[in-house]
Design an enzyme around this catalytic site. Sequence first.
Site, PDB file in Angstrom:
ATOM      1  CG  ASP A  48      -0.354  -0.001   2.535  1.00 30.27           C
ATOM      2  OD1 ASP A  48       0.890  -0.104   2.623  1.00 30.27           O
ATOM      3  OD2 ASP A  48      -1.092   0.089   3.533  1.00 30.27           O
ATOM      4  CB  SER A  49       4.588   1.639   0.065  1.00 34.16           C
ATOM      5  OG  SER A  49       4.818   0.474  -0.708  1.00 34.16           O
ATOM      6  CG  ASP A  87       0.320  -4.040   2.166  1.00 34.71           C
ATOM      7  OD1 ASP A  87      -0.036  -4.684   3.173  1.00 34.71           O
ATOM      8  OD2 ASP A  87       1.073  -3.045   2.209  1.00 34.71           O
ATOM      9  CE  LYS A 117       2.897  -5.746   4.094  1.00 40.05           C
ATOM     10  NZ  LYS A 117       2.301  -4.754   5.022  1.00 40.05           N
ATOM     11  CD  GLU A 119       0.373  -1.499   8.162  1.00 38.36           C
ATOM     12  OE1 GLU A 119       0.094  -0.769   9.136  1.00 38.36           O
ATOM     13  OE2 GLU A 119       0.821  -1.066   7.089  1.00 38.36           O
ATOM     14  CD  GLU A 185       7.524  -0.361   7.887  1.00 43.56           C
ATOM     15  OE1 GLU A 185       6.573  -1.090   7.531  1.00 43.56           O
ATOM     16  OE2 GLU A 185       7.684   0.802   7.469  1.00 43.56           O
TER      17      GLU A 185
HETATM   18  O1  KIV Z   1       3.453  -1.154   1.791  1.00 36.01           O
HETATM   19  C1  KIV Z   1       4.606  -1.596   1.788  1.00 36.01           C
HETATM   20  O2  KIV Z   1       5.393  -1.405   0.848  1.00 36.01           O
HETATM   21  C2  KIV Z   1       5.036  -2.361   2.951  1.00 36.01           C
HETATM   22  C3  KIV Z   1       6.489  -2.666   3.075  1.00 36.01           C
HETATM   23  C4  KIV Z   1       7.225  -1.457   3.427  1.00 36.01           C
HETATM   24  C5  KIV Z   1       6.741  -3.780   3.992  1.00 36.01           C
HETATM   25  O3  KIV Z   1       4.237  -2.684   3.779  1.00 36.01           O
END
Ligand code: KIV
Length: 278
Positions: A48-49, A87, A117, A119, A185
């Site tokens: 989600d980055s 994510d 994934k 959090e 992280e």
């Molecule tokens: O969103 C993302 O890119 C991440 C990584 C930094 C682990 O969660």
Amino acid sequence: MTEPGKRSVHSLLQKKRNGERIVCLTAYDCPLARIEQEAGIDLILVGDSINMAVLGDETTLGATMDLMIAHTRAVRRGAPETLVVGDMPFGSYQPSEALAIENAMRFLVEGGADAVKLEGGSGRALERVEAILDSGIPVMGHIGLLPQSLRKAGGYRVVGSSQRDRLMAEGRALADAGAFAVVVESVEEALAREITDSIEVPTIGIGAGRYTDGQVLVVNDVLGMSGDFAPRFVRKYAELGSLAAGAVNAYVRDVREGSFPAREHCYKPVDRKDAETK
Ligand code: KIV
């Protein structure tokens, strides 16, 4: 055809048992996913980055399910033989178990991901991990600095030894629940090492030092496409931002001075019998 087991999350567990390091990068589009697959990467995270790295926002909070699915599909097209993890964005799993399962399924069915994934490793987040796993979808956990909880935490902070017991318990809980890996992280190196040594599933570190089982970075940071943004834990392997700026500046100059297009960029007359189309 995909080699059996290549996209299986079990391949990562095996790597930890064999003491092999696991390599992960984010990708958000098809061309970069293709490059990462050709480089033999173990795992691609459609993070989600994207909301910061590609859409230019200040946080990850604005990433939506539709955005994540579209980009996961693009990554899958570029890397059909690589393990791809989607994510789960902010708001896609917190409100209810049913929503979490529905959205995790969208990643697999619509996005073509192999796993998701999310959090957090305690409370509601842990319950969601368990529910998604219970519906047959592999889950990668994420502990330490949690960008989706930025507002609650009051900023991006490294997690240190004062949080040791909590973090150790979260890593243990995710492993016991059946997560196939855990992202760690922005955690002090010694603590990340202790977590890594205490659980059977691989840890994938970002800003967590040298002793996690694998490493992940945001691909735009690695390629030098994030402007002046340079966290201590990133190593830049290219300066694509400067290269792109050079190319765009040259194009602007050439069009303005009339040197582009040149004769070789022009179609030949099309009323000839053997007219070219390219
Ligand atoms: O969103 C993302 O890119 C991440 C990584 C930094 C682990 O969660």
